[in-house]
Design an enzyme around this catalytic site. Structure first.
Site, PDB file in Angstrom:
ATOM      1  N   CYS A 380      26.405  37.625  68.801  1.00  0.00           N
ATOM      2  CA  CYS A 380      25.389  38.047  67.847  1.00  0.00           C
ATOM      3  C   CYS A 380      23.979  37.740  68.371  1.00  0.00           C
ATOM      4  O   CYS A 380      23.486  38.440  69.234  1.00  0.00           O
ATOM      5  CB  CYS A 380      25.665  37.413  66.491  1.00  0.00           C
ATOM      6  N   HIS A 506      30.917  38.648  65.530  1.00  0.00           N
ATOM      7  CA  HIS A 506      31.335  37.241  65.607  1.00  0.00           C
ATOM      8  C   HIS A 506      32.856  37.189  65.769  1.00  0.00           C
ATOM      9  O   HIS A 506      33.574  36.901  64.802  1.00  0.00           O
ATOM     10  CB  HIS A 506      30.950  36.502  64.324  1.00  0.00           C
ATOM     11  N   GLU A 508      34.671  35.053  66.853  1.00  0.00           N
ATOM     12  CA  GLU A 508      35.248  33.720  66.590  1.00  0.00           C
ATOM     13  C   GLU A 508      35.937  33.645  65.230  1.00  0.00           C
ATOM     14  O   GLU A 508      36.855  32.856  65.033  1.00  0.00           O
ATOM     15  CB  GLU A 508      34.164  32.626  66.699  1.00  0.00           C
TER      16      GLU A 508
HETATM   17  N1  GLN Z   1      19.133  36.487  63.565  1.00  0.00           N
HETATM   18  C1  GLN Z   1      19.845  37.560  64.157  1.00  0.00           C
HETATM   19  C2  GLN Z   1      19.941  38.757  63.218  1.00  0.00           C
HETATM   20  O1  GLN Z   1      19.746  38.644  62.048  1.00  0.00           O
HETATM   21  C3  GLN Z   1      21.221  37.128  64.606  1.00  0.00           C
HETATM   22  C4  GLN Z   1      22.108  36.696  63.495  1.00  0.00           C
HETATM   23  C5  GLN Z   1      23.344  35.979  63.967  1.00  0.00           C
HETATM   24  O2  GLN Z   1      23.417  35.522  65.103  1.00  0.00           O
HETATM   25  N2  GLN Z   1      24.332  35.836  63.106  1.00  0.00           N
HETATM   26  O3  GLN Z   1      20.223  39.847  63.631  1.00  0.00           O
END
Ligand code: GLN
Length: 547
Positions: A380, A506, A508
């Site tokens: 992400c 994500h 994970e």
């Molecule tokens: N802050 C970034 C976004 O909003 C990444 C978010 C995250 O890593 N979950 O896109």
């Protein structure tokens, strides 16, 4: 009819109630029962989505986009079932529902009160999950008996006994039996007090799980049994375990699952734990190690990255290696580039996150791994940092950034999607839950997944800015996965690098102890190759492990 198990906690927080509930869930599942687990959280936040991971640990995301308590991650990993938003209810969400109903005039002029209206709503949240095909619903009540906020929850679960009948309910209380060094003894008094507190709320526990650092004696268990009016078989000890995946085995040896099945009138065959035992022995017997740097903002609270750490452990268990994590504070990375610390790592994970602090460190780490052939997995925000590094240092796009951190960047290579720009309600703009991605044929990620279409969970606002995509793809940077409509970049990778792979998702959250998330599995494998290159002895240890 669904059987209900309620898990409460006493004496101290962080005793591992969630792991106890999850472990019990696994033991019951291994007896062929369909198990669902839920968490009731007494705090006022409507969901944990807005809570600081420093304070509360990670926000776990469900398939349906729920931002939930990290205990749901334990539940999913242990019972190997995908849960939904409905498996997590907070005081905030319960009050919101009741207040909304009141505004709609649904209470017909009555005075709306904690009892019965709030308690009824709590019971409704429990009953919603007690569907026909659920054999056992385990409900963990967050917080500790004695907290002010917990009272409506205790009252609701107390009433539940009458609602569903004596034979369909089992209360399990998890407490601490502390060891007092100077007197050289484990002490039962805090447990007694906590059971008394629970009984004063009208709940007599059927079972007590005594957490302790070292095993406690039968005599002590007998004493607890006598003083808390719980049969001796119902008092079980759960001493600290070397791996959390050992907990189901420990509880099973103590007979907790069998005792609970008997008290609920459930068939009581031996659970089939062969695969779980094999998993635990893989985890504890691995001798080779890989060192993974985790570049984080919240490294002082390990729980902030719980699912990432677990996914690394799952991948380690798969390859028969211990994953040792070097927690690296993102702000300190730039000062570290000239030292050996980063170079000595076998791989680096750049995990997700929000907020500007530490961003430059994460971008620097991305660049360092790219230039030094160090395996790097971006999750992400990690994908975003790797993209920014590439834009600045390879494409020479000056001051390239994410518009989250530099709204006036001339090259917002990470930006909000067009449709999100005008939405002012922060909560409403996140891309949450499961999304499908189409992988590029013959890319590294499609080989890793072994599939062309994959789905992973998301939680973010910003995206790879497609306006720059062609520029990136003119180089060895590959956009190796995209949304089915081709508008969003979901995976990136670098040709001619051992492993420089990232996803906007994500993965994970979907990793399971016996089924590591594919990207983590491949990342740890790449890290292992690097480790072997530096220490050929490792190869031998691995061979011994697999023989
Ligand atoms: N802050 C970034 C976004 O909003 C990444 C978010 C995250 O890593 N979950 O896109």
């Amino acid at each position: 009819m669904t059987k209900h198990i309620f898990v409460t906690g006493g004496v101290a927080s962080s005793l591992g109630k969630g792991l106890t509930a999850a472990s019990l869930g696994r033991l019951l599942k291994q007896r062929g029962l369909k198990v669902v687990i839920q968490k009731l959280d007494p705090y006022i936040n409507v969901d944990p989505g807005t809570m600081n991971p420093f304070e509360h640990g990670e926000v776990f995301v469900t398939d349906d986009g729920g931002e939930t308590d990290l205990d749901l991650g334990h539940y999913e990993r242990f019972i190997d079932e995908n849960l939904t938003t409905e498996s997590n209810a907070t005081t905030g969400s319960i009050y919101s529902a009741v207040i909304a109903a009141e505004r709609h005039g649904e209470y017909l002029g009555k005075t709306v009160q904690v009892i019965p209206h709030i308690t009824d709503e709590i019971k409704r949240r429990i009953k919603v999950l007690a569907t026909e095909d659920t054999d056992v619903l385990i409900t963990e009540v967050g917080g500790t008996v004695g907290d002010i906020e917990i009272l409506p929850f205790l009252e609701a679960i107390r009433q539940f006994r009458l609602d569903v009948g004596e034979n369909n309910i089992c209360y399990v209380h998890v407490t601490l039996v502390p060891y007092i060094g100077p007197s050289g003894e484990h002490k039962t008094k805090p447990t007694q007090h906590s059971v008394t507190e629970l009984r004063s709320a009208g709940i007599q526990p059927h079972a007590i799980v005594c957490r302790s650092n070292e095993p406690i004696s039968d005599d002590l268990e007998r004493k607890i049994s006598r003083l808390s009016n719980v049969p001796f078989e119902g008092v079980v000890n759960a001493p600290d375990a070397s791996s959390l995946y050992e907990i189901p085995l420990l509880l099973n040896e103590e007979g907790l699952d069998s005792y609970i099945c008997d008290s609920l009138g459930l068939d009581n065959p031996e659970p089939d734990l062969d695969d779980w035992r094999a998993l635990v022995s893989r985890v504890v017997s691995a001798t080779a190690r890989v060192r993974i740097g985790l570049i984080g903002k919240y490294v002082s609270l390990v729980d902030a990255y719980l699912s990432v750490v677990e996914a690394l452990n799952h991948a380690g268990a798969h390859h028969g290696v211990q994953v040792e994590i070097d927690w690296i504070q993102a702000e300190e990375v730039e000062g570290m580039l000239s030292e050996g610390r980063l170079k000595d790592l076998d791989g680096i994970v750049i995990p997700g996150g929000f907020g500007e602090r530490g961003i430059e460190g994460k971008i620097a780490a991305a660049g360092f791994t790219r230039e030094n052939d160090i395996p790097c997995l971006g999750l992400c925000l990690g994908l975003q940092c790797m993209t920014i590094d590439f834009a600045r240092n390879v494409l020479e796009l000056e001051r390239a950034h994410s518009s989250e951190f530099d709204p006036s960047s001339p090259h917002p290579v990470i930006d909000l999607m067009e449709s999100q720009r005008d939405v002012s309600d922060m909560g409403g703009t996140m891309r949450l839950g499961t999304y499908v991605a189409q992988l590029k044929p013959e890319s590294q990620v499609s080989a890793i997944y072994g599939e062309d279409v994959v789905s992973e969970r998301h939680r973010h606002r910003y995206e790879f800015n497609s306006r720059y995509r062609a520029k990136f793809e003119d180089t060895n940077f590959v956009c190796s996965g995209e949304s089915p409509d081709g508008r969003l970049v979901e995976f990136i990778e670098l040709k001619d690098h051992p492993f420089w792979v990232a996803t906007q998702a994500h993965p994970e959250f979907k990793s399971r102890p016996d089924r590591p998330a594919p990207l983590f599995r491949a990342f740890v494998e790449a890290a292992l190759h690097r480790a072997e290159g530096r220490n050929p002895q490792l190869l031998q240890m691995e061979e011994e492990f697999s023989n």
